[in-house]
Motif scaffolding. Structure first.
Motif, mmCIF file in Angstrom:
data_model
loop_
_atom_site.group_PDB
_atom_site.id
_atom_site.type_symbol
_atom_site.label_atom_id
_atom_site.label_comp_id
_atom_site.label_asym_id
_atom_site.label_seq_id
_atom_site.Cartn_x
_atom_site.Cartn_y
_atom_site.Cartn_z
ATOM 1 N N THR A 1 -6.604 6.933 7.379
ATOM 2 C CA THR A 1 -7.933 6.458 6.990
ATOM 3 C C THR A 1 -7.805 5.688 5.674
ATOM 4 N N SER A 2 -8.869 5.033 5.264
ATOM 5 C CA SER A 2 -8.825 4.258 4.016
ATOM 6 C C SER A 2 -8.604 5.158 2.804
ATOM 7 N N ASP B 1 -2.442 -5.482 3.517
ATOM 8 C CA ASP B 1 -3.771 -5.536 4.115
ATOM 9 C C ASP B 1 -4.103 -4.181 4.740
ATOM 10 N N PRO B 2 -5.069 -3.427 4.184
ATOM 11 C CA PRO B 2 -5.390 -2.095 4.711
ATOM 12 C C PRO B 2 -5.856 -2.111 6.162
ATOM 13 N N SER B 3 -6.454 -3.223 6.623
ATOM 14 C CA SER B 3 -6.959 -3.255 7.998
ATOM 15 C C SER B 3 -5.836 -3.172 9.029
ATOM 16 N N LEU C 1 0.849 -1.189 0.000
ATOM 17 C CA LEU C 1 0.000 0.000 0.000
ATOM 18 C C LEU C 1 0.880 1.232 0.000
ATOM 19 N N ASP D 1 -6.537 7.508 2.603
ATOM 20 C CA ASP D 1 -5.126 7.871 2.539
ATOM 21 C C ASP D 1 -4.284 6.803 1.859
ATOM 22 N N LEU D 2 -4.903 5.665 1.509
ATOM 23 C CA LEU D 2 -4.165 4.523 0.957
ATOM 24 C C LEU D 2 -4.516 4.277 -0.499
ATOM 25 N N ARG D 3 -3.533 3.741 -1.208
ATOM 26 C CA ARG D 3 -3.709 3.364 -2.597
ATOM 27 C C ARG D 3 -2.922 2.076 -2.820
ATOM 28 N N VAL E 1 -5.047 1.101 8.601
ATOM 29 C CA VAL E 1 -6.087 2.080 8.921
ATOM 30 C C VAL E 1 -6.244 2.166 10.441
#
Length: 138
Positions: free
Chosen positions: A34-35, A50-52, A21, A37-39, A55
């Motif tokens: 926060t979600s 894994d974004p979880s 990410l 802010d991610l790509r 975040v």
């Protein structure tokens, strides 16, 4: 030498070559991620895909747009700031004492910080609870 430093300062940051990410915008130190802010980056990278896991974390340093986000750049969110007035709880057996204190350090859930009891002016060490209250360490 000075001209070289000036030249290097004017070069824009290169796009990220690593995967996982990446930052969708520049995230200053202390930003709660926060979600938005991610790509997604390169699909082959395994670290922080894994974004979880990212975040809700707080940035330790500034992360520039397009740069990969690494675990070493993040920390749990700070619940207590330095000089903040907090609730200090002491419990031993059936004795319960609650008072106001001033935080002398900053920290997140589970961290030990120094606090000054406002009533007695004594400094004690306390552990930060997930709800932001402090429990005097034994």
């Amino acid at each position: 030498m000075r001209a070289l430093l000036l030249f290097l300062a004017l070069i824009p940051p290169l796009p990220a070559m690593a995967g996982g990410l990446i930052a969708a915008r520049t995230l200053p130190a202390g930003t709660l991620i926060t979600s938005g802010d991610l790509r997604a980056g390169d699909e082959t990278a395994q670290e922080n895909s894994d974004p979880s896991q990212i975040v809700g974390q707080e940035t330790r340093i500034t992360i520039y747009e397009g740069r990969p986000i690494q675990a070493s750049m993040l920390r749990p969110p700070r619940l207590v700031e330095r000089n903040q007035i907090v609730r200090l709880l002491f419990q031993r057996g059936t004795l319960h004492i609650a008072t106001d204190a001033r935080a002398l350090d900053e920290g997140g859930a589970g961290d030990l910080v120094r606090v000054m009891n406002l009533a007695s002016r004594t400094t004690v060490t306390a552990r930060i609870a997930p709800d932001g209250t402090l429990h005097a360490a034994r």
